[in-house]
Design a protein around this motif. Structure first.
Motif, PDB file in Angstrom:
ATOM      1  N   GLN A 148       0.823  -1.198   0.000  1.00 37.50           N
ATOM      2  CA  GLN A 148       0.000   0.000   0.000  1.00 37.50           C
ATOM      3  C   GLN A 148       0.857   1.247   0.000  1.00 37.50           C
ATOM      4  OE1 GLN A 148      -2.488  -0.226   3.455  1.00 37.50           O
ATOM      5  NE2 GLN A 148      -3.746  -1.855   2.617  1.00 37.50           N
ATOM      6  N   GLY A 149       0.273   2.305  -0.464  1.00 37.01           N
ATOM      7  CA  GLY A 149       0.887   3.613  -0.328  1.00 37.01           C
ATOM      8  C   GLY A 149       0.291   4.290   0.896  1.00 37.01           C
ATOM      9  N   GLY A 150       0.907   5.311   1.358  1.00 38.88           N
ATOM     10  CA  GLY A 150       0.387   5.960   2.549  1.00 38.88           C
ATOM     11  C   GLY A 150       0.484   7.463   2.462  1.00 38.88           C
ATOM     12  N   ILE A 151       0.110   8.103   3.543  1.00 45.14           N
ATOM     13  CA  ILE A 151       0.169   9.555   3.614  1.00 45.14           C
ATOM     14  C   ILE A 151       1.568   9.992   4.037  1.00 45.14           C
ATOM     15  CG2 ILE A 151      -0.734  11.589   4.803  1.00 45.14           C
ATOM     16  CD1 ILE A 151      -3.407  10.000   5.020  1.00 45.14           C
ATOM     17  N   VAL A 152       2.100   9.358   5.069  1.00 46.12           N
ATOM     18  CA  VAL A 152       3.429   9.714   5.556  1.00 46.12           C
ATOM     19  C   VAL A 152       4.507   9.103   4.660  1.00 46.12           C
ATOM     20  CG1 VAL A 152       5.042   9.521   7.489  1.00 46.12           C
ATOM     21  CG2 VAL A 152       2.608   9.920   7.920  1.00 46.12           C
ATOM     22  N   PHE A 153       4.348   7.832   4.335  1.00 41.27           N
ATOM     23  CA  PHE A 153       5.276   7.142   3.438  1.00 41.27           C
ATOM     24  C   PHE A 153       4.577   6.977   2.101  1.00 41.27           C
ATOM     25  CE2 PHE A 153       6.227   5.438   7.707  1.00 41.27           C
ATOM     26  CZ  PHE A 153       7.532   5.901   7.829  1.00 41.27           C
ATOM     27  N   SER A 154       4.923   7.782   1.129  1.00 41.61           N
ATOM     28  CA  SER A 154       4.220   7.723  -0.150  1.00 41.61           C
ATOM     29  C   SER A 154       4.643   6.528  -0.996  1.00 41.61           C
ATOM     30  CB  SER A 154       4.433   9.016  -0.940  1.00 41.61           C
ATOM     31  OG  SER A 154       5.816   9.206  -1.182  1.00 41.61           O
ATOM     32  N   ALA A 155       5.824   5.987  -0.736  1.00 40.61           N
ATOM     33  CA  ALA A 155       6.271   4.815  -1.481  1.00 40.61           C
ATOM     34  C   ALA A 155       5.481   3.585  -1.033  1.00 40.61           C
ATOM     35  CB  ALA A 155       7.758   4.580  -1.235  1.00 40.61           C
ATOM     36  N   SER A 156       5.422   2.578  -1.903  1.00 35.76           N
ATOM     37  CA  SER A 156       4.743   1.342  -1.533  1.00 35.76           C
ATOM     38  C   SER A 156       5.450   0.692  -0.351  1.00 35.76           C
ATOM     39  CB  SER A 156       4.724   0.362  -2.708  1.00 35.76           C
ATOM     40  OG  SER A 156       3.878   0.834  -3.716  1.00 35.76           O
ATOM     41  N   HIS A 157       4.661   0.188   0.575  1.00 35.07           N
ATOM     42  CA  HIS A 157       5.191  -0.535   1.719  1.00 35.07           C
ATOM     43  C   HIS A 157       4.160  -1.600   2.108  1.00 35.07           C
ATOM     44  CE1 HIS A 157       2.853   2.840   3.279  1.00 35.07           C
ATOM     45  NE2 HIS A 157       2.563   2.073   4.321  1.00 35.07           N
ATOM     46  N   SER A 158       4.586  -2.584   2.855  1.00 39.49           N
ATOM     47  CA  SER A 158       3.703  -3.717   3.116  1.00 39.49           C
ATOM     48  C   SER A 158       2.898  -3.548   4.396  1.00 39.49           C
ATOM     49  CB  SER A 158       4.514  -5.009   3.184  1.00 39.49           C
ATOM     50  OG  SER A 158       5.433  -4.959   4.253  1.00 39.49           O
ATOM     51  N   HIS A 159       1.726  -4.145   4.375  1.00 31.27           N
ATOM     52  CA  HIS A 159       0.855  -4.288   5.541  1.00 31.27           C
ATOM     53  C   HIS A 159       0.469  -5.757   5.596  1.00 31.27           C
ATOM     54  CE1 HIS A 159      -0.272  -0.022   6.456  1.00 31.27           C
ATOM     55  NE2 HIS A 159       0.297   0.115   5.270  1.00 31.27           N
ATOM     56  N   SER A 160       0.404  -6.318   6.787  1.00 35.20           N
ATOM     57  CA  SER A 160       0.009  -7.715   6.891  1.00 35.20           C
ATOM     58  C   SER A 160      -0.780  -7.944   8.174  1.00 35.20           C
ATOM     59  CB  SER A 160       1.235  -8.636   6.862  1.00 35.20           C
ATOM     60  OG  SER A 160       2.076  -8.364   7.963  1.00 35.20           O
ATOM     61  N   VAL A 161      -1.536  -9.023   8.167  1.00 36.43           N
ATOM     62  CA  VAL A 161      -2.291  -9.452   9.337  1.00 36.43           C
ATOM     63  C   VAL A 161      -2.358 -10.970   9.306  1.00 36.43           C
ATOM     64  CG1 VAL A 161      -4.535  -9.290   8.178  1.00 36.43           C
ATOM     65  CG2 VAL A 161      -4.417  -9.133  10.665  1.00 36.43           C
ATOM     66  N   TRP A 162      -2.330 -11.578  10.486  1.00 35.23           N
ATOM     67  CA  TRP A 162      -2.532 -13.019  10.552  1.00 35.23           C
ATOM     68  C   TRP A 162      -3.408 -13.311  11.751  1.00 35.23           C
ATOM     69  CZ3 TRP A 162      -1.157 -15.995  14.717  1.00 35.23           C
ATOM     70  CH2 TRP A 162      -0.277 -15.424  15.626  1.00 35.23           C
ATOM     71  N   ARG A 163      -4.162 -14.369  11.637  1.00 35.03           N
ATOM     72  CA  ARG A 163      -5.048 -14.783  12.716  1.00 35.03           C
ATOM     73  C   ARG A 163      -4.984 -16.298  12.876  1.00 35.03           C
ATOM     74  NH1 ARG A 163      -4.716 -10.348  14.397  1.00 35.03           N
ATOM     75  NH2 ARG A 163      -6.190  -8.715  14.010  1.00 35.03           N
ATOM     76  N   ASP A 164      -4.928 -16.734  14.115  1.00 38.02           N
ATOM     77  CA  ASP A 164      -5.032 -18.148  14.466  1.00 38.02           C
ATOM     78  C   ASP A 164      -6.520 -18.430  14.674  1.00 38.02           C
ATOM     79  OD1 ASP A 164      -5.244 -20.587  15.777  1.00 38.02           O
ATOM     80  OD2 ASP A 164      -3.490 -20.235  17.034  1.00 38.02           O
ATOM     81  N   LYS A 165      -7.127 -19.154  13.764  1.00 41.91           N
ATOM     82  CA  LYS A 165      -8.566 -19.361  13.814  1.00 41.91           C
ATOM     83  C   LYS A 165      -9.005 -20.211  15.001  1.00 41.91           C
ATOM     84  CE  LYS A 165      -9.611 -18.883   8.916  1.00 41.91           C
ATOM     85  NZ  LYS A 165     -10.176 -19.577   7.747  1.00 41.91           N
ATOM     86  N   THR A 166      -8.080 -20.877  15.655  1.00 40.84           N
ATOM     87  CA  THR A 166      -8.459 -21.731  16.785  1.00 40.84           C
ATOM     88  C   THR A 166      -8.447 -20.996  18.120  1.00 40.84           C
ATOM     89  OG1 THR A 166      -6.179 -22.497  17.136  1.00 40.84           O
ATOM     90  CG2 THR A 166      -7.576 -23.784  15.636  1.00 40.84           C
ATOM     91  N   SER A 167      -7.734 -19.871  18.211  1.00 40.29           N
ATOM     92  CA  SER A 167      -7.661 -19.214  19.523  1.00 40.29           C
ATOM     93  C   SER A 167      -7.883 -17.703  19.495  1.00 40.29           C
ATOM     94  CB  SER A 167      -6.312 -19.508  20.188  1.00 40.29           C
ATOM     95  OG  SER A 167      -5.268 -18.957  19.438  1.00 40.29           O
ATOM     96  N   ASP A 168      -7.726 -17.037  18.353  1.00 43.51           N
ATOM     97  CA  ASP A 168      -7.979 -15.592  18.304  1.00 43.51           C
ATOM     98  C   ASP A 168      -9.447 -15.303  18.532  1.00 43.51           C
ATOM     99  OD1 ASP A 168      -5.382 -15.049  17.799  1.00 43.51           O
ATOM    100  OD2 ASP A 168      -5.664 -14.307  15.762  1.00 43.51           O
ATOM    101  N   TYR A 169      -9.714 -14.239  19.218  1.00 46.31           N
ATOM    102  CA  TYR A 169     -11.084 -13.769  19.427  1.00 46.31           C
ATOM    103  C   TYR A 169     -11.994 -14.848  19.997  1.00 46.31           C
ATOM    104  CZ  TYR A 169      -9.275 -10.048  16.518  1.00 46.31           C
ATOM    105  OH  TYR A 169      -8.512  -9.046  16.013  1.00 46.31           O
ATOM    106  N   GLY A 170     -11.457 -15.645  20.914  1.00 42.70           N
ATOM    107  CA  GLY A 170     -12.279 -16.667  21.560  1.00 42.70           C
ATOM    108  C   GLY A 170     -12.646 -17.808  20.637  1.00 42.70           C
TER     109      GLY A 170
END
Length: 59
Positions: A35-57
């Motif tokens: 993604q691009g951003g406001i502060v960092f205009s160059a492309s940079h990565s964003h990521s998320v991971w979730r453990d479906k067995t224990s995240d959020y109950g």
């Protein structure tokens, strides 16, 4: 690994704004995007991971 799916959009190089990858399986969900951003205009990565067995109950 059964029932695990990988999908992407954008380029296969994964360094262009808008490139996106998702790994979705019975136990884990991982997303990554360039993604691009406001502060960092160059492309940079964003990521998320979730453990479906224990995240959020997970069951």
């Amino acid at each position: 690994m059964d029932n695990t799916y990988i999908t992407y959009s954008g380029s296969t190089v994964l360094n262009t704004r808008g490139d996106y990858v998702r790994i979705d399986g019975p136990l884990v969900w991982i997303e990554w995007t360039a993604q691009g951003g406001i502060v960092f205009s160059a492309s940079h990565s964003h990521s998320v991971w979730r453990d479906k067995t224990s995240d959020y109950g997970g069951n």
